[in-house]
Design a protein around this motif. Structure first.
Motif, PDB file in Angstrom:
ATOM      1  N   SER A  41       0.855  -1.188   0.000  1.00  0.00           N
ATOM      2  CA  SER A  41       0.000   0.000   0.000  1.00  0.00           C
ATOM      3  C   SER A  41       0.889   1.234   0.000  1.00  0.00           C
ATOM      4  O   SER A  41       2.069   1.167   0.332  1.00  0.00           O
ATOM      5  CB  SER A  41      -0.936   0.018   1.210  1.00  0.00           C
ATOM      6  OG  SER A  41      -0.203   0.096   2.405  1.00  0.00           O
ATOM      7  N   LEU A  42       0.299   2.369  -0.379  1.00  0.00           N
ATOM      8  CA  LEU A  42       1.068   3.598  -0.555  1.00  0.00           C
ATOM      9  C   LEU A  42       0.325   4.774   0.061  1.00  0.00           C
ATOM     10  O   LEU A  42      -0.882   4.909  -0.110  1.00  0.00           O
ATOM     11  CB  LEU A  42       1.289   3.854  -2.051  1.00  0.00           C
ATOM     12  CG  LEU A  42       1.966   5.143  -2.473  1.00  0.00           C
ATOM     13  CD1 LEU A  42       3.391   5.209  -1.938  1.00  0.00           C
ATOM     14  CD2 LEU A  42       1.964   5.271  -3.990  1.00  0.00           C
ATOM     15  N   ILE A  43       1.067   5.600   0.778  1.00  0.00           N
ATOM     16  CA  ILE A  43       0.550   6.865   1.290  1.00  0.00           C
ATOM     17  C   ILE A  43       1.411   7.972   0.697  1.00  0.00           C
ATOM     18  O   ILE A  43       2.633   7.949   0.828  1.00  0.00           O
ATOM     19  CB  ILE A  43       0.607   6.924   2.828  1.00  0.00           C
ATOM     20  CG1 ILE A  43      -0.285   5.848   3.439  1.00  0.00           C
ATOM     21  CG2 ILE A  43       0.206   8.321   3.327  1.00  0.00           C
ATOM     22  CD1 ILE A  43      -0.151   5.712   4.939  1.00  0.00           C
ATOM     23  N   LEU A  44       0.769   8.918   0.035  1.00  0.00           N
ATOM     24  CA  LEU A  44       1.472  10.099  -0.470  1.00  0.00           C
ATOM     25  C   LEU A  44       1.173  11.250   0.480  1.00  0.00           C
ATOM     26  O   LEU A  44       0.035  11.704   0.560  1.00  0.00           O
ATOM     27  CB  LEU A  44       1.007  10.463  -1.881  1.00  0.00           C
ATOM     28  CG  LEU A  44       1.324   9.473  -2.986  1.00  0.00           C
ATOM     29  CD1 LEU A  44       0.756   9.971  -4.311  1.00  0.00           C
ATOM     30  CD2 LEU A  44       2.817   9.252  -3.111  1.00  0.00           C
ATOM     31  N   ASP A  45       2.180  11.696   1.201  1.00  0.00           N
ATOM     32  CA  ASP A  45       2.025  12.804   2.136  1.00  0.00           C
ATOM     33  C   ASP A  45       2.427  14.089   1.413  1.00  0.00           C
ATOM     34  O   ASP A  45       3.581  14.269   1.039  1.00  0.00           O
ATOM     35  CB  ASP A  45       2.890  12.592   3.370  1.00  0.00           C
ATOM     36  CG  ASP A  45       2.616  13.603   4.457  1.00  0.00           C
ATOM     37  OD1 ASP A  45       2.615  14.812   4.152  1.00  0.00           O
ATOM     38  OD2 ASP A  45       2.412  13.186   5.600  1.00  0.00           O
ATOM     39  N   MET A  73      -4.046   3.230  -2.313  1.00  0.00           N
ATOM     40  CA  MET A  73      -3.224   4.421  -2.135  1.00  0.00           C
ATOM     41  C   MET A  73      -4.056   5.501  -1.448  1.00  0.00           C
ATOM     42  O   MET A  73      -5.230   5.665  -1.759  1.00  0.00           O
ATOM     43  CB  MET A  73      -2.741   4.925  -3.504  1.00  0.00           C
ATOM     44  CG  MET A  73      -1.849   6.145  -3.432  1.00  0.00           C
ATOM     45  SD  MET A  73      -1.221   6.633  -5.059  1.00  0.00           S
ATOM     46  CE  MET A  73      -2.490   7.796  -5.556  1.00  0.00           C
ATOM     47  N   ILE A  74      -3.425   6.215  -0.539  1.00  0.00           N
ATOM     48  CA  ILE A  74      -4.052   7.331   0.168  1.00  0.00           C
ATOM     49  C   ILE A  74      -3.214   8.579  -0.081  1.00  0.00           C
ATOM     50  O   ILE A  74      -1.984   8.532  -0.019  1.00  0.00           O
ATOM     51  CB  ILE A  74      -4.146   7.060   1.680  1.00  0.00           C
ATOM     52  CG1 ILE A  74      -5.081   5.881   1.942  1.00  0.00           C
ATOM     53  CG2 ILE A  74      -4.614   8.298   2.430  1.00  0.00           C
ATOM     54  CD1 ILE A  74      -5.078   5.407   3.372  1.00  0.00           C
ATOM     55  N   VAL A  75      -3.876   9.683  -0.356  1.00  0.00           N
ATOM     56  CA  VAL A  75      -3.220  10.977  -0.497  1.00  0.00           C
ATOM     57  C   VAL A  75      -3.613  11.788   0.732  1.00  0.00           C
ATOM     58  O   VAL A  75      -4.798  11.941   1.014  1.00  0.00           O
ATOM     59  CB  VAL A  75      -3.662  11.691  -1.794  1.00  0.00           C
ATOM     60  CG1 VAL A  75      -2.960  13.030  -1.935  1.00  0.00           C
ATOM     61  CG2 VAL A  75      -3.397  10.804  -3.006  1.00  0.00           C
ATOM     62  N   LYS A  76      -2.624  12.279   1.464  1.00  0.00           N
ATOM     63  CA  LYS A  76      -2.971  12.977   2.705  1.00  0.00           C
ATOM     64  C   LYS A  76      -2.292  14.326   2.837  1.00  0.00           C
ATOM     65  O   LYS A  76      -1.294  14.592   2.182  1.00  0.00           O
ATOM     66  CB  LYS A  76      -2.677  12.104   3.923  1.00  0.00           C
ATOM     67  CG  LYS A  76      -1.223  11.804   4.170  1.00  0.00           C
ATOM     68  CD  LYS A  76      -1.059  10.867   5.346  1.00  0.00           C
ATOM     69  CE  LYS A  76      -0.673  11.651   6.568  1.00  0.00           C
ATOM     70  NZ  LYS A  76      -0.385  10.837   7.732  1.00  0.00           N
ATOM     71  N   ASP A  77      -2.891  15.148   3.681  1.00  0.00           N
ATOM     72  CA  ASP A  77      -2.376  16.474   4.025  1.00  0.00           C
ATOM     73  C   ASP A  77      -2.163  17.376   2.808  1.00  0.00           C
ATOM     74  O   ASP A  77      -1.157  18.059   2.694  1.00  0.00           O
ATOM     75  CB  ASP A  77      -1.073  16.366   4.832  1.00  0.00           C
ATOM     76  CG  ASP A  77      -1.287  15.730   6.182  1.00  0.00           C
ATOM     77  OD1 ASP A  77      -2.400  15.876   6.737  1.00  0.00           O
ATOM     78  OD2 ASP A  77      -0.364  15.086   6.701  1.00  0.00           O
ATOM     79  N   VAL A  78      -3.151  17.389   1.919  1.00  0.00           N
ATOM     80  CA  VAL A  78      -3.081  18.230   0.725  1.00  0.00           C
ATOM     81  C   VAL A  78      -3.509  19.645   1.093  1.00  0.00           C
ATOM     82  O   VAL A  78      -4.542  19.836   1.737  1.00  0.00           O
ATOM     83  CB  VAL A  78      -4.002  17.672  -0.385  1.00  0.00           C
ATOM     84  CG1 VAL A  78      -3.962  18.559  -1.619  1.00  0.00           C
ATOM     85  CG2 VAL A  78      -3.622  16.238  -0.722  1.00  0.00           C
ATOM     86  N   ASN A  79      -2.708  20.643   0.676  1.00  0.00           N
ATOM     87  CA  ASN A  79      -3.080  22.032   0.984  1.00  0.00           C
ATOM     88  C   ASN A  79      -4.278  22.458   0.132  1.00  0.00           C
ATOM     89  O   ASN A  79      -4.669  21.788  -0.817  1.00  0.00           O
ATOM     90  CB  ASN A  79      -1.886  22.986   0.837  1.00  0.00           C
ATOM     91  CG  ASN A  79      -1.425  23.170  -0.594  1.00  0.00           C
ATOM     92  OD1 ASN A  79      -2.209  23.147  -1.532  1.00  0.00           O
ATOM     93  ND2 ASN A  79      -0.132  23.370  -0.774  1.00  0.00           N
TER      94      ASN A  79
END
Length: 98
Positions: A41-45, A73-79
């Protein structure tokens, strides 16, 4: 652009800092894709991602497709600015955001 990664029991977290655009996307691809292939799994911070262009969106879509067959995949903390780009391009309909 600066990319750092952490791997923990098959979960890869990628921290992207700076700009992900035409000039940096090839470098990001070379750095992220080989590690993502080994991950479950992948997290894109994106907390420190200041700007994303269409080249960066292509990379994220490619990673999403590869990871969809695995643990996702999760994308997190996007401005706010980058989230507007994801929203306008329809990425909010296909990606998982935190």
């Amino acid at each position: 652009m600066n990319i750092t990664t952490e791997s923990d029991n098959g979960k890869l977290t990628v921290y992207i800092e700076g700009k992900l655009d035409t000039s940096t996307a090839p470098q990001a691809t070379e750095r992220i894709e080989p590690e993502a292939e080994k991950a479950d799994s992948l997290i894109l911070d994106m907390k420190d991602l200041k700007y994303i262009s269409s080249a960066g969106l292509r990379l994220i879509l490619s990673l999403h497709k590869k990871m969809a067959a695995k643990g996702g995949m999760i994308v997190k903390d996007v401005n706010e600015t980058n989230m507007e780009i994801f929203d306008l391009t329809g990425f909010t309909d296909i990606l998982n955001f935190e």
